[in-house]
Design a protein around this motif. Structure first.
Motif, PDB file in Angstrom:
ATOM      1  N   GLY A 138     -22.276   1.770  12.062  1.00 36.49           N
ATOM      2  CA  GLY A 138     -21.457   2.888  11.787  1.00 36.49           C
ATOM      3  C   GLY A 138     -20.095   2.515  11.581  1.00 36.49           C
ATOM      4  O   GLY A 138     -19.608   1.405  11.390  1.00 36.49           O
ATOM      5  N   ARG A 139     -19.363   3.658  11.523  1.00 39.62           N
ATOM      6  CA  ARG A 139     -17.766   3.475  11.369  1.00 39.62           C
ATOM      7  C   ARG A 139     -17.195   4.353  12.830  1.00 39.62           C
ATOM      8  O   ARG A 139     -17.398   5.544  12.702  1.00 39.62           O
ATOM      9  N   PHE A 140     -16.432   3.452  13.515  1.00 40.00           N
ATOM     10  CA  PHE A 140     -15.780   4.377  14.673  1.00 40.00           C
ATOM     11  C   PHE A 140     -14.513   3.666  14.681  1.00 40.00           C
ATOM     12  O   PHE A 140     -14.020   2.665  14.667  1.00 40.00           O
ATOM     13  N   ASP A 141     -13.593   4.895  15.051  1.00 42.04           N
ATOM     14  CA  ASP A 141     -12.153   4.539  15.176  1.00 42.04           C
ATOM     15  C   ASP A 141     -11.888   3.862  16.505  1.00 42.04           C
ATOM     16  O   ASP A 141     -10.947   2.703  16.500  1.00 42.04           O
ATOM     17  N   ILE A 142     -12.570   4.106  17.567  1.00 40.05           N
ATOM     18  CA  ILE A 142     -12.431   3.287  18.972  1.00 40.05           C
ATOM     19  C   ILE A 142     -13.920   3.089  19.398  1.00 40.05           C
ATOM     20  O   ILE A 142     -14.586   4.264  19.671  1.00 40.05           O
ATOM     21  N   ILE A 143     -14.107   2.213  20.231  1.00 43.27           N
ATOM     22  CA  ILE A 143     -15.256   2.009  21.039  1.00 43.27           C
ATOM     23  C   ILE A 143     -14.837   1.744  22.409  1.00 43.27           C
ATOM     24  O   ILE A 143     -14.343   0.649  22.766  1.00 43.27           O
ATOM     25  N   ALA A 144     -15.189   2.442  23.376  1.00 45.73           N
ATOM     26  CA  ALA A 144     -14.821   2.229  24.826  1.00 45.73           C
ATOM     27  C   ALA A 144     -16.119   2.077  25.647  1.00 45.73           C
ATOM     28  O   ALA A 144     -16.966   2.801  25.341  1.00 45.73           O
ATOM     29  N   VAL A 145     -15.955   1.512  26.443  1.00 46.11           N
ATOM     30  CA  VAL A 145     -17.041   1.257  27.800  1.00 46.11           C
ATOM     31  C   VAL A 145     -16.505   1.111  29.002  1.00 46.11           C
ATOM     32  O   VAL A 145     -15.368   0.724  29.468  1.00 46.11           O
ATOM     33  N   THR A 146     -17.298   1.653  30.054  1.00 42.19           N
ATOM     34  CA  THR A 146     -16.631   1.805  31.247  1.00 42.19           C
ATOM     35  C   THR A 146     -16.716   0.382  31.839  1.00 42.19           C
ATOM     36  O   THR A 146     -17.195  -0.528  31.486  1.00 42.19           O
ATOM     37  N   LYS A 147     -15.784   0.457  32.883  1.00 46.01           N
ATOM     38  CA  LYS A 147     -15.772  -0.798  33.741  1.00 46.01           C
ATOM     39  C   LYS A 147     -16.632  -1.055  34.573  1.00 46.01           C
ATOM     40  O   LYS A 147     -16.612  -2.343  35.049  1.00 46.01           O
ATOM     41  N   GLN A 148     -17.472  -0.255  35.000  1.00 43.45           N
ATOM     42  CA  GLN A 148     -18.555  -0.312  36.046  1.00 43.45           C
ATOM     43  C   GLN A 148     -19.818  -0.365  35.370  1.00 43.45           C
ATOM     44  O   GLN A 148     -20.057   0.707  34.731  1.00 43.45           O
ATOM     45  N   LYS A 149     -20.782  -0.738  35.891  1.00 46.24           N
ATOM     46  CA  LYS A 149     -22.358  -0.957  35.579  1.00 46.24           C
ATOM     47  C   LYS A 149     -22.916   0.344  36.504  1.00 46.24           C
ATOM     48  O   LYS A 149     -22.577   0.653  37.290  1.00 46.24           O
ATOM     49  N   PRO A 150     -23.892   1.183  35.670  1.00 44.92           N
ATOM     50  CA  PRO A 150     -24.524   0.859  34.149  1.00 44.92           C
ATOM     51  C   PRO A 150     -23.258   1.398  33.513  1.00 44.92           C
ATOM     52  O   PRO A 150     -22.822   2.401  33.585  1.00 44.92           O
ATOM     53  N   TYR A 151     -22.931   0.506  32.202  1.00 45.10           N
ATOM     54  CA  TYR A 151     -21.848   0.879  31.320  1.00 45.10           C
ATOM     55  C   TYR A 151     -22.368   1.802  30.331  1.00 45.10           C
ATOM     56  O   TYR A 151     -23.314   2.241  29.796  1.00 45.10           O
ATOM     57  N   LYS A 152     -21.416   3.082  30.353  1.00 44.70           N
ATOM     58  CA  LYS A 152     -21.494   3.896  29.445  1.00 44.70           C
ATOM     59  C   LYS A 152     -20.477   3.618  28.222  1.00 44.70           C
ATOM     60  O   LYS A 152     -19.466   2.795  28.344  1.00 44.70           O
ATOM     61  N   THR A 153     -21.077   4.107  27.017  1.00 44.87           N
ATOM     62  CA  THR A 153     -20.253   3.840  25.793  1.00 44.87           C
ATOM     63  C   THR A 153     -19.783   4.965  25.206  1.00 44.87           C
ATOM     64  O   THR A 153     -20.456   5.975  25.104  1.00 44.87           O
ATOM     65  N   ALA A 154     -18.638   4.916  24.567  1.00 47.65           N
ATOM     66  CA  ALA A 154     -17.988   6.159  24.081  1.00 47.65           C
ATOM     67  C   ALA A 154     -17.514   5.650  22.663  1.00 47.65           C
ATOM     68  O   ALA A 154     -16.787   4.829  22.356  1.00 47.65           O
ATOM     69  N   LEU A 155     -18.214   6.357  21.800  1.00 49.64           N
ATOM     70  CA  LEU A 155     -18.148   6.197  20.151  1.00 49.64           C
ATOM     71  C   LEU A 155     -16.912   7.431  19.540  1.00 49.64           C
ATOM     72  O   LEU A 155     -17.151   8.342  19.873  1.00 49.64           O
ATOM     73  N   ILE A 156     -15.853   6.844  19.393  1.00 49.81           N
ATOM     74  CA  ILE A 156     -14.636   7.862  19.340  1.00 49.81           C
ATOM     75  C   ILE A 156     -14.170   7.894  17.951  1.00 49.81           C
ATOM     76  O   ILE A 156     -13.738   7.110  17.171  1.00 49.81           O
ATOM     77  N   GLU A 157     -14.249   9.089  17.342  1.00 48.54           N
ATOM     78  CA  GLU A 157     -13.381   9.638  16.286  1.00 48.54           C
ATOM     79  C   GLU A 157     -12.194  10.428  16.407  1.00 48.54           C
ATOM     80  O   GLU A 157     -12.177  11.269  17.104  1.00 48.54           O
ATOM     81  N   LEU A 158     -11.084   9.819  15.894  1.00 47.72           N
ATOM     82  CA  LEU A 158      -9.758  10.282  16.379  1.00 47.72           C
ATOM     83  C   LEU A 158      -9.183  11.265  14.922  1.00 47.72           C
ATOM     84  O   LEU A 158      -9.090  10.391  14.019  1.00 47.72           O
ATOM     85  N   LYS A 159      -8.680  12.400  15.462  1.00 47.40           N
ATOM     86  CA  LYS A 159      -8.152  13.287  14.330  1.00 47.40           C
ATOM     87  C   LYS A 159      -6.929  13.521  14.790  1.00 47.40           C
ATOM     88  O   LYS A 159      -6.542  13.991  15.826  1.00 47.40           O
ATOM     89  N   TYR A 160      -5.698  13.374  13.874  1.00 47.18           N
ATOM     90  CA  TYR A 160      -4.464  13.999  14.249  1.00 47.18           C
ATOM     91  C   TYR A 160      -3.820  14.752  13.091  1.00 47.18           C
ATOM     92  O   TYR A 160      -3.800  14.695  12.018  1.00 47.18           O
ATOM     93  N   ASP A 161      -3.583  15.973  13.744  1.00 43.67           N
ATOM     94  CA  ASP A 161      -2.990  17.057  12.793  1.00 43.67           C
ATOM     95  C   ASP A 161      -3.940  17.635  11.897  1.00 43.67           C
ATOM     96  O   ASP A 161      -5.096  17.362  11.549  1.00 43.67           O
TER      97      ASP A 161
END
Length: 315
Positions: A138-161
């Motif tokens: 896919g296409r993602f502006d930001i991919i974030a993962v938690t620092k602790q296991k079990p790792y959660k993943t956030a797929l982020i679309e950022l919009k401004y204005d």
């Protein structure tokens, strides 16, 4: 590689060359304003979401590629190969050119990701920006993962204005992309493995003491986030609803609910539970964004009934 599927990552040869190069020192000197994107046997060095150097390893050492307009704002489209000495000597001018060219949304995207990474109290670590892999993940502006296991993943679309909410690349288009991503289970079948390769390559590249990760360390599904900034007086909340729902008086003719009905996507909604985060925080002087986590937002979720969209509800 697994069953002829290739995942983004770096070879030991690349990492050894990095360790022995001036490039590593250059990155360490400027890392507070740069972001490394791990790609397929190369890296992108991002400044405010502009790839100011695509760096690959050749038999003659590292190769540095840059878009012409980052060297000269008035240059024609295209790319050129430069030397490392050129990258160093022109670095400040490159930054000025990017500051002049880049949109507030793109600048906010990288600053937001780096703010999270600098925040020791955040449970998240942003591991990639500008992720694009059409047809696979896919296409993602930001991919974030938690620092602790079990790792959660956030797929982020950022919009401004307001200019980012509608149009061909607005809320409706990205909601459809995320809907198909979730329905086709692409996180479990592909992206999770790729993220492991990206994280492990990055940890080796920066000589991190953190252990390598495996797919078993991750949750089964990823969370989908729409992060919407500069939401003054809830104007963008109202505008977002216009592009999500068909039952509003001022609904856009190209809204997500209508798209679902037209394309018969109703059953696909079962796996689609995005989180909408709104904030009135704005970018200051193209360099400051007073937000450094996925908390502190006005938080909304989709209300669904019988595979139909109903509303956005705050929670």
């Amino acid at each position: 590689m697994e069953n002829n599927v290739k995942y983004r990552g770096l070879s030991e040869k690349f990492i050894t060359a990095w360790d022995e190069s001036e490039l590593k020192d250059f990155y360490e000197e400027h890392k507070n304003e740069l972001f490394i994107g791990i790609r397929d046997e190369y890296i992108n060095i991002y400044y405010k979401c502009a790839s100011i150097s695509k760096i690959s390893l050749t038999s003659n050492g590292f190769k540095y590629e840059i878009a012409n307009r980052y060297l000269n704002c008035d240059a024609e489209k295209g790319r050129q190969t430069i030397t490392f000495d050129c990258l160093k000597s022109e670095y400040n001018q490159i930054k000025k050119n990017v500051d002049h060219i880049q949109s507030a949304e793109k600048i906010s995207q990288q600053i937001f990701a780096q703010n999270i990474n600098k925040n020791k109290n955040s449970k998240w670590q942003c591991i990639d920006i500008e992720y694009v892999k059409d047809g696979q993940a896919g296409r993602f502006d930001i991919i974030a993962v938690t620092k602790q296991k079990p790792y959660k993943t956030a797929l982020i679309e950022l919009k401004y204005d307001s200019g980012a909410i509608g149009g061909n690349n607005g809320i409706c288009k990205h909601a459809e992309d995320f809907l198909l991503f979730a329905d086709e289970n692409r996180f479990e079948t592909y992206l999770k493995k790729e993220l492991c390769s990206i994280i492990n390559s990055y940890r080796k590249l920066v000589s991190s003491s953190k252990p390598l990760v495996s797919v078993e360390d991750f949750n089964k599904n990823a969370d989908i986030y729409f992060v919407i900034l500069a939401n003054q007086n809830n104007k963008l909340l109202a505008q977002t609803k216009r592009y999500l729902f068909d039952n509003l008086k001022d609904a856009s003719t190209k809204n997500f609910q209508k798209l679902i009905k037209d394309k018969q996507y109703e059953k696909k909604l079962e796996k689609f539970d995005p989180i909408f985060l709104f904030s009135d925080v704005c970018l200051l002087d193209k360099k400051e964004l007073n937000i450094d986590d996925l908390i502190g937002f006005d938080k909304y979720k989709l209300i669904k009934s019988s595979n139909q969209l109903e509303d956005l509800a705050k929670f």
